[in-house]
Design an enzyme around this catalytic site. Sequence first.
Site, PDB file in Angstrom:
ATOM      1  N   GLN A 101     -32.523  59.395  92.380  1.00 52.57           N
ATOM      2  CA  GLN A 101     -33.342  59.502  93.600  1.00 52.57           C
ATOM      3  C   GLN A 101     -32.966  58.387  94.576  1.00 52.57           C
ATOM      4  OE1 GLN A 101     -37.693  60.467  92.408  1.00 52.57           O
ATOM      5  NE2 GLN A 101     -36.773  59.547  90.581  1.00 52.57           N
ATOM      6  N   HIS A 119     -31.645  62.460  96.802  1.00 54.70           N
ATOM      7  CA  HIS A 119     -32.261  62.104  98.088  1.00 54.70           C
ATOM      8  C   HIS A 119     -31.228  61.606  99.079  1.00 54.70           C
ATOM      9  CE1 HIS A 119     -36.431  61.613  96.010  1.00 54.70           C
ATOM     10  NE2 HIS A 119     -36.149  62.871  96.292  1.00 54.70           N
ATOM     11  N   CYS A 127     -26.402  62.792 113.603  1.00 56.09           N
ATOM     12  CA  CYS A 127     -27.171  63.044 114.816  1.00 56.09           C
ATOM     13  C   CYS A 127     -27.943  64.358 114.643  1.00 56.09           C
ATOM     14  CB  CYS A 127     -26.227  63.165 116.024  1.00 56.09           C
ATOM     15  SG  CYS A 127     -27.122  63.501 117.559  1.00 56.09           S
ATOM     16  N   CYS A 130     -26.805  66.741 117.905  1.00 56.33           N
ATOM     17  CA  CYS A 130     -25.497  67.407 118.098  1.00 56.33           C
ATOM     18  C   CYS A 130     -24.726  67.558 116.798  1.00 56.33           C
ATOM     19  CB  CYS A 130     -24.659  66.611 119.107  1.00 56.33           C
ATOM     20  SG  CYS A 130     -23.947  65.112 118.412  1.00 56.33           S
ATOM     21  N   CYS A 149     -23.577  61.193 121.916  1.00 49.31           N
ATOM     22  CA  CYS A 149     -24.425  61.967 122.854  1.00 49.31           C
ATOM     23  C   CYS A 149     -25.672  61.173 123.249  1.00 49.31           C
ATOM     24  CB  CYS A 149     -24.837  63.301 122.204  1.00 49.31           C
ATOM     25  SG  CYS A 149     -26.123  63.138 120.945  1.00 49.31           S
ATOM     26  N   SER A 188     -41.373  56.521  88.785  1.00 47.48           N
ATOM     27  CA  SER A 188     -42.805  56.798  88.561  1.00 47.48           C
ATOM     28  C   SER A 188     -43.030  58.297  88.393  1.00 47.48           C
ATOM     29  CB  SER A 188     -43.616  56.321  89.773  1.00 47.48           C
ATOM     30  OG  SER A 188     -43.193  57.061  90.934  1.00 47.48           O
ATOM     31  N   ASN A 212     -38.891  52.181  81.239  1.00 47.38           N
ATOM     32  CA  ASN A 212     -39.677  51.770  82.400  1.00 47.38           C
ATOM     33  C   ASN A 212     -40.416  50.498  82.037  1.00 47.38           C
ATOM     34  OD1 ASN A 212     -41.696  51.702  84.590  1.00 47.38           O
ATOM     35  ND2 ASN A 212     -40.946  53.765  85.029  1.00 47.38           N
TER      36      ASN A 212
END
Length: 250
Positions: A101, A119, A127, A130, A149, A188, A212
Site C-alpha cells: 500500500q 496505491h 496532469c 491534459c 499547460c 492496520s 505488527n
Amino acid sequence: MTESFEKAAEIILTSKLTLALTGAGISVESGIPDFRSAEGLWSKFDPAEYATIEAFRANPQKVWEMLREMGEVVNRAEPNPAHRGMGELELMGYLHCIITQNIDNLHQAGGSKDVIEYHGNAGTLSCLWCGRRYPAADKRNESLPRCECEKILKPDVIFFGEAIPEDAMNRSFQLASSAGALLVVGTSAAVSPVNTIPAIAKQNGAGIIEINKEKTQLTHTVTDIFLQGNAGNIVPQLVKAVKQKKELDA
Ligand code: APR
C-alpha cells in the site's frame, strides 16, 4: 527459535506461492510516519481535507503542503532490515510477490523485484487536465509543480475516491486466491478493498502470518501466527528461522 517463528517458518517452507501485504508500518523505521498511529500523518493532516481526489481538485495548493512534507521524508528514506529481509526471502525463492500500500519505493530499493503497488507510486506526477506525465525528480525544486499547460500536477498515488489501478487489483486478488502463505506486515487493514486480501487468502487455505507492533482487526479474525514487534526486528528473525528450519529439514 520460539514456537511461533518455527510455525511461521514451516508455513513459508511448505507454501508453493507466498505473498506479502505491506503497509506504512514497515517503513516507519525508515523514518516515514505511518497514518493511524498516535504520531501518524493523519494526526497532523485531516485525510478528508488533504487525501481525497475532491480535496486535490478543489485546492491543490493546500494538498501540496502535505505532499511536500511527505516527499521530503520519503526522498531521504532508505530501506530498513524489514525491506531487505523480504528482498532476501524473494531471492531464496520463499516470497513470490509483495502487494504494498506504500508509495515509497522502499521494497524495490530493498531488493524486491515483484512488487504490486496498490496505491501507486510517488515517482511520477501527472496532469489531471491534459494527461502529461513527468518524473517527480524533474520537478523536485518546484514547490508547486506545474504542467506545461500551467495546471498543478498530482503525484501518481491513489487518493481516497480514486480507483485502484486495475492490473494491481486484479493480479492481487488472483494471487491471493491461490496463495499458500500470506505475510501481513505493518498494516492496520483499515482501508478497503486491499484489506480483503487476507480474508481471500485465508478462505483459500493460506497460512496468515501477521507482523505488527500491535494487534489489528486481523489478529483475532484471520491471522494464524501473530509475530508482535517492530518489523525491522521481526522480519530478519523470520528470515533466520526459515534458514534454520530449511537446514534442519534438509
Ligand atoms: N513495525 C511493525 N508495525 C508497525 C510499525 C513498525 N515499526 N510501526 C507502525 N506499525 C503498525 C501500526 O501499529 C499499524 O497497525 O503499522 C500499521 C500502520 O497502519 P496505518 O497507519 O493505518 O497504515 P496502512 O495500514 O498502510 O494504511 C493503509 O490508508 O491512509 C491510507 O493510503 C493510505 O496506504 C494507506 C492506507
